[in-house]
Design a protein around this motif. Structure first.
Motif, mmCIF file in Angstrom:
data_model
loop_
_atom_site.group_PDB
_atom_site.id
_atom_site.type_symbol
_atom_site.label_atom_id
_atom_site.label_comp_id
_atom_site.label_asym_id
_atom_site.label_seq_id
_atom_site.Cartn_x
_atom_site.Cartn_y
_atom_site.Cartn_z
ATOM 1 N N ALA A 329 0.855 -1.187 0.000
ATOM 2 C CA ALA A 329 0.000 0.000 0.000
ATOM 3 C C ALA A 329 0.889 1.234 0.000
ATOM 4 C CB ALA A 329 -0.909 -0.005 1.224
ATOM 5 N N ASN A 330 1.038 1.869 -1.153
ATOM 6 C CA ASN A 330 1.944 3.008 -1.286
ATOM 7 C C ASN A 330 3.342 2.647 -0.793
ATOM 8 O OD1 ASN A 330 -0.136 4.557 -2.342
ATOM 9 N ND2 ASN A 330 -0.708 5.387 -0.350
ATOM 10 N N ASP A 331 3.773 1.436 -1.130
ATOM 11 C CA ASP A 331 5.099 0.898 -0.798
ATOM 12 C C ASP A 331 5.277 0.574 0.680
ATOM 13 O OD1 ASP A 331 5.893 0.932 -3.447
ATOM 14 O OD2 ASP A 331 6.738 2.945 -3.318
ATOM 15 N N TYR A 332 4.173 0.433 1.392
ATOM 16 C CA TYR A 332 4.199 -0.089 2.751
ATOM 17 C C TYR A 332 3.584 -1.483 2.758
ATOM 18 C CZ TYR A 332 5.433 4.514 4.574
ATOM 19 O OH TYR A 332 6.087 5.693 4.846
ATOM 20 N N PRO A 333 4.141 -2.421 3.536
ATOM 21 C CA PRO A 333 3.673 -3.808 3.480
ATOM 22 C C PRO A 333 2.341 -4.013 4.195
ATOM 23 C CG PRO A 333 5.351 -3.582 5.161
ATOM 24 C CD PRO A 333 5.272 -2.253 4.470
ATOM 25 N N VAL A 334 1.502 -4.874 3.616
ATOM 26 C CA VAL A 334 0.249 -5.304 4.226
ATOM 27 C C VAL A 334 0.188 -6.821 4.107
ATOM 28 C CG1 VAL A 334 -2.267 -5.178 4.180
ATOM 29 C CG2 VAL A 334 -0.911 -3.145 3.609
ATOM 30 N N VAL A 335 0.049 -7.517 5.222
ATOM 31 C CA VAL A 335 -0.017 -8.975 5.228
ATOM 32 C C VAL A 335 -1.455 -9.396 5.493
ATOM 33 C CG1 VAL A 335 0.749 -11.092 6.358
ATOM 34 C CG2 VAL A 335 2.352 -9.205 6.019
ATOM 35 N N ARG A 336 -1.996 -10.193 4.601
ATOM 36 C CA ARG A 336 -3.390 -10.611 4.759
ATOM 37 C C ARG A 336 -3.554 -11.446 6.030
ATOM 38 N NH1 ARG A 336 -7.396 -13.333 0.182
ATOM 39 N NH2 ARG A 336 -9.330 -12.798 1.275
ATOM 40 N N GLY A 337 -4.574 -11.098 6.802
ATOM 41 C CA GLY A 337 -4.850 -11.785 8.050
ATOM 42 C C GLY A 337 -4.314 -11.073 9.269
ATOM 43 N N SER A 338 -3.348 -10.154 9.078
ATOM 44 C CA SER A 338 -2.790 -9.385 10.186
ATOM 45 C C SER A 338 -3.487 -8.035 10.249
ATOM 46 C CB SER A 338 -1.287 -9.185 9.994
ATOM 47 O OG SER A 338 -0.711 -8.539 11.110
ATOM 48 N N ARG A 339 -4.017 -7.702 11.392
ATOM 49 C CA ARG A 339 -4.819 -6.483 11.525
ATOM 50 C C ARG A 339 -4.022 -5.218 11.197
ATOM 51 N NH1 ARG A 339 -9.148 -6.764 16.393
ATOM 52 N NH2 ARG A 339 -9.545 -8.997 16.439
ATOM 53 N N VAL A 340 -4.644 -4.329 10.434
ATOM 54 C CA VAL A 340 -4.082 -3.021 10.119
ATOM 55 C C VAL A 340 -5.054 -1.973 10.635
ATOM 56 C CG1 VAL A 340 -3.338 -1.446 8.304
ATOM 57 C CG2 VAL A 340 -2.919 -3.910 8.076
ATOM 58 N N ARG A 341 -4.586 -1.119 11.537
ATOM 59 C CA ARG A 341 -5.485 -0.132 12.162
ATOM 60 C C ARG A 341 -5.462 1.194 11.425
ATOM 61 N NH1 ARG A 341 -5.918 0.831 18.578
ATOM 62 N NH2 ARG A 341 -6.589 -1.335 18.311
ATOM 63 N N THR A 342 -6.634 1.775 11.272
ATOM 64 C CA THR A 342 -6.825 3.104 10.704
ATOM 65 C C THR A 342 -7.703 3.898 11.653
ATOM 66 O OG1 THR A 342 -6.712 2.211 8.457
ATOM 67 C CG2 THR A 342 -7.653 4.406 8.716
ATOM 68 N N GLU A 343 -7.265 5.067 12.055
ATOM 69 C CA GLU A 343 -8.057 5.893 12.968
ATOM 70 C C GLU A 343 -9.253 6.492 12.234
ATOM 71 O OE1 GLU A 343 -7.662 6.162 16.149
ATOM 72 O OE2 GLU A 343 -5.775 5.042 16.257
ATOM 73 N N ALA A 344 -10.435 6.326 12.800
ATOM 74 C CA ALA A 344 -11.655 6.817 12.153
ATOM 75 C C ALA A 344 -11.624 8.325 11.959
ATOM 76 C CB ALA A 344 -12.877 6.408 12.973
ATOM 77 N N GLU A 345 -11.087 9.044 12.955
ATOM 78 C CA GLU A 345 -11.098 10.502 12.893
ATOM 79 C C GLU A 345 -10.195 11.051 11.796
ATOM 80 O OE1 GLU A 345 -7.986 9.374 16.002
ATOM 81 O OE2 GLU A 345 -10.012 8.717 15.416
ATOM 82 N N ARG A 346 -9.325 10.212 11.223
ATOM 83 C CA ARG A 346 -8.444 10.668 10.156
ATOM 84 C C ARG A 346 -9.042 10.431 8.774
ATOM 85 N NH1 ARG A 346 -2.777 8.214 12.629
ATOM 86 N NH2 ARG A 346 -2.838 9.393 14.593
ATOM 87 N N GLY A 347 -10.253 9.919 8.725
ATOM 88 C CA GLY A 347 -10.920 9.693 7.459
ATOM 89 C C GLY A 347 -11.682 10.912 6.996
ATOM 90 N N THR A 348 -12.617 10.699 6.067
ATOM 91 C CA THR A 348 -13.498 11.759 5.576
ATOM 92 C C THR A 348 -14.803 11.683 6.332
ATOM 93 O OG1 THR A 348 -12.500 11.568 3.381
ATOM 94 C CG2 THR A 348 -14.623 12.715 3.538
ATOM 95 N N LEU A 349 -15.230 12.821 6.909
ATOM 96 C CA LEU A 349 -16.455 12.878 7.712
ATOM 97 C C LEU A 349 -17.455 13.805 7.036
ATOM 98 C CD1 LEU A 349 -14.166 11.930 9.725
ATOM 99 C CD2 LEU A 349 -15.558 12.948 11.541
ATOM 100 N N ASN A 350 -18.710 13.369 6.979
ATOM 101 C CA ASN A 350 -19.768 14.187 6.393
ATOM 102 C C ASN A 350 -20.892 14.375 7.411
ATOM 103 O OD1 ASN A 350 -20.873 15.354 3.725
ATOM 104 N ND2 ASN A 350 -22.594 14.132 4.485
ATOM 105 N N ASN A 351 -21.200 15.620 7.727
ATOM 106 C CA ASN A 351 -22.238 15.978 8.703
ATOM 107 C C ASN A 351 -22.066 15.203 10.022
ATOM 108 O OD1 ASN A 351 -24.340 17.454 9.709
ATOM 109 N ND2 ASN A 351 -25.954 16.249 8.711
ATOM 110 N N CYS A 352 -20.827 15.078 10.432
ATOM 111 C CA CYS A 352 -20.448 14.588 11.756
ATOM 112 C C CYS A 352 -19.099 15.229 12.033
ATOM 113 C CB CYS A 352 -20.392 13.064 11.812
ATOM 114 S SG CYS A 352 -19.338 12.287 10.565
ATOM 115 N N ARG A 353 -18.511 14.982 13.170
ATOM 116 C CA ARG A 353 -17.258 15.674 13.437
ATOM 117 C C ARG A 353 -16.369 14.884 14.387
ATOM 118 N NH1 ARG A 353 -21.004 18.854 16.532
ATOM 119 N NH2 ARG A 353 -20.388 19.080 18.742
#
Length: 460
Positions: A329-353
């Motif tokens: 993923a953009n030259d960073y490794p991702v191994v299937r089956g191993s959890r990869v965390r993404t912070e929800a607040e760093r995503g795109t938010l619509n009519n929430c904050r």
């Protein structure tokens, strides 16, 4: 070979250098704070909603169901060959298969005569690395028991076939810095320009000094050294089993950490824009027992190809060989089956904050007020292969009953995810199965029943 036992892997930040003393740097305050946050979140994760049963995740597959530790794997003319640390099968146990998934057949000992009689004795022949040469021959770099010091040092052998028999080259070790504890875990790296190097570790853990992962230039058949030693990363904890991959935008240095003797063993990585650094370690380890939901105990000693990773894990007192899908993923490794965390607040938010100061939340902030018909939070996720995955959602629900969010993947509804009542700022996990395309995917959570705040996503 992973033989030195320490309690924990030290979080490290490292610089490229030629001196092991200057390679070791103190852990910065920010990293300490991040580690503390991760530790708190790990404790919260262990209190995840009971009774969840998820079948979507695809975990690493055991392909050699007997002792086969510290694997090195190559492909030659359509056949895959694997090599391991010594065991009852010999000095360098060897197996072959028509594909990474097998079936694998044990083929005997690739170095039946043992390590070099000039400097080594049998009994601790560890972590072999086999690499093809331009002339069609093969070079085996191995760790062996140094007669005169009792330490481990690195030797080299050659053969005309990937199955051997490999014959040791020279009467002295290739690398043997006894003042630094000796040397273990050799691994060949060939840069895109054709320059050949050897990765290795000085075994500082054996004598109570820092261990460093080094890079040394070699001849084009790997049997002699031609350049000075460059220190990549260093630690007072256990770092070992280096494997280096060159991607389009960066170099990725994989390594194992922790005690190899049990489930605390892990695989992490560092990245740098050039071989001279600076190296930045990953915020979270790539593969741990917990990230695989205990499906692999102590995932380490890993060998990476372009789209597969081979690793060992403990099963009933021995280390079996596993294979997993690997993506970038953009030259960073991702191994299937191993959890990869993404912070929800760093995503795109619509009519929430974003709500900051969320006590106990990962990173201290969450996506909140997802309260209206047009409210949603969306993030992007990378899938190494198309197929089924598990999406774990960290949440808190202070409503009077079970809440939910709709799940929309790449613009298409895939049902909903439910949140049992927890109370506000009381963070738990829940999960839902999703079907993803290979590569990047968007997952959106939309307003459902009642109300819940979203802390993070973990794709597995």
């Amino acid at each position: 070979m992973r033989r030195r036992i320490l309690a924990a892997l030290v979080v490290l930040t490292a610089l490229a250098t030629t001196s092991p003393a200057s390679a070791a740097v103190a852990e910065p305050t920010a990293a300490v704070e991040q580690k503390a946050t991760a530790d708190r979140q790990a404790a919260a994760d262990r209190t995840a909603t009971a009774g969840q049963k998820v079948a979507a995740a695809v975990f690493p597959r055991a392909v050699i169901n007997e002792d086969f530790p510290d694997p090195d794997v190559i492909q030659v003319n359509g056949t895959w060959y694997a090599y391991s640390t010594n065991n009852g099968r010999g000095h360098v146990p060897t197996a072959s298969a028509p594909s990474p998934e097998g079936p694998w057949t044990i083929r005997g000992d690739a170095m039946p005569g043992g390590p070099s009689a000039g400097w080594a004795q049998p009994g601790r022949t560890w972590a072999p690395d086999v690499h093809p040469n331009p002339d069609g021959s093969f070079t085996l770099t191995y760790t062996a028991w140094h007669k005169s010091s009792g330490r481990q040092c690195i030797g080299v052998a050659t053969a005309s076939s990937p199955l051997g028999p490999f014959s040791p080259v020279g009467s002295q070790p290739l690398i043997c810095p006894l003042n630094l504890g000796g040397a273990i875990d050799a691994n060949t790296f060939v840069a895109n320009d054709g320059t050949r190097y050897l990765l290795w570790k000085n075994d500082g853990n054996a004598i109570g000094v820092n261990s460093t992962l080094w890079l040394t230039r070699t001849t084009n058949n790997g049997t002699a050294l031609t350049g000075g030693n460059t220190a990549l990363i260093s630690s007072s904890g256990v770092i070992e089993a280096p494997d280096l991959v060159q991607r389009g935008s960066q170099y990725v240095l994989f390594y194992s950490g922790g005690s190899y003797t049990g489930c605390e063993y892990l695989t992490s990585y560092a990245v740098a824009p050039s071989l001279s650094g600076p190296w930045t370690t990953a915020y979270r380890s790539l593969m741990t027992t917990a990230s695989f939901d205990n499906h692999v105990c102590g995932p380490g000693g890993a060998d990476f190809t372009n789209d597969k990773v081979f690793l060992h894990g403990w099963v009933n007192g021995s280390r079996h060989l596993y294979v997993a899908d690997l993506g970038w993923a953009n030259d960073y490794p991702v191994v299937r089956g191993s959890r990869v965390r993404t912070e929800a607040e760093r995503g795109t938010l619509n009519n929430c904050r974003v709500r900051t100061g969320a006590a106990g939340a990962s990173g201290g902030a969450v996506a909140a007020y997802i309260d209206f018909a047009d409210s949603w939070v969306q993030n992007t996720f990378y899938a190494p292969r198309a197929g089924s995955y598990t999406l774990w959602v960290g949440y808190a629900n202070g409503s009077g009953g079970t809440a939910s969010h709709g799940v929309v993947v790449n613009g298409n509804s895939q049902g909903s995810v439910s949140y049992p009542v927890t109370g506000w700022d009381n963070w738990r996990q829940t999960s839902v199965s999703v079907t993803l395309n290979a590569g990047w995917n968007t997952i959106r959570l939309t307003k459902g029943n009642a109300y819940a705040e979203v802390d993070y996503f973990e794709l597995q």
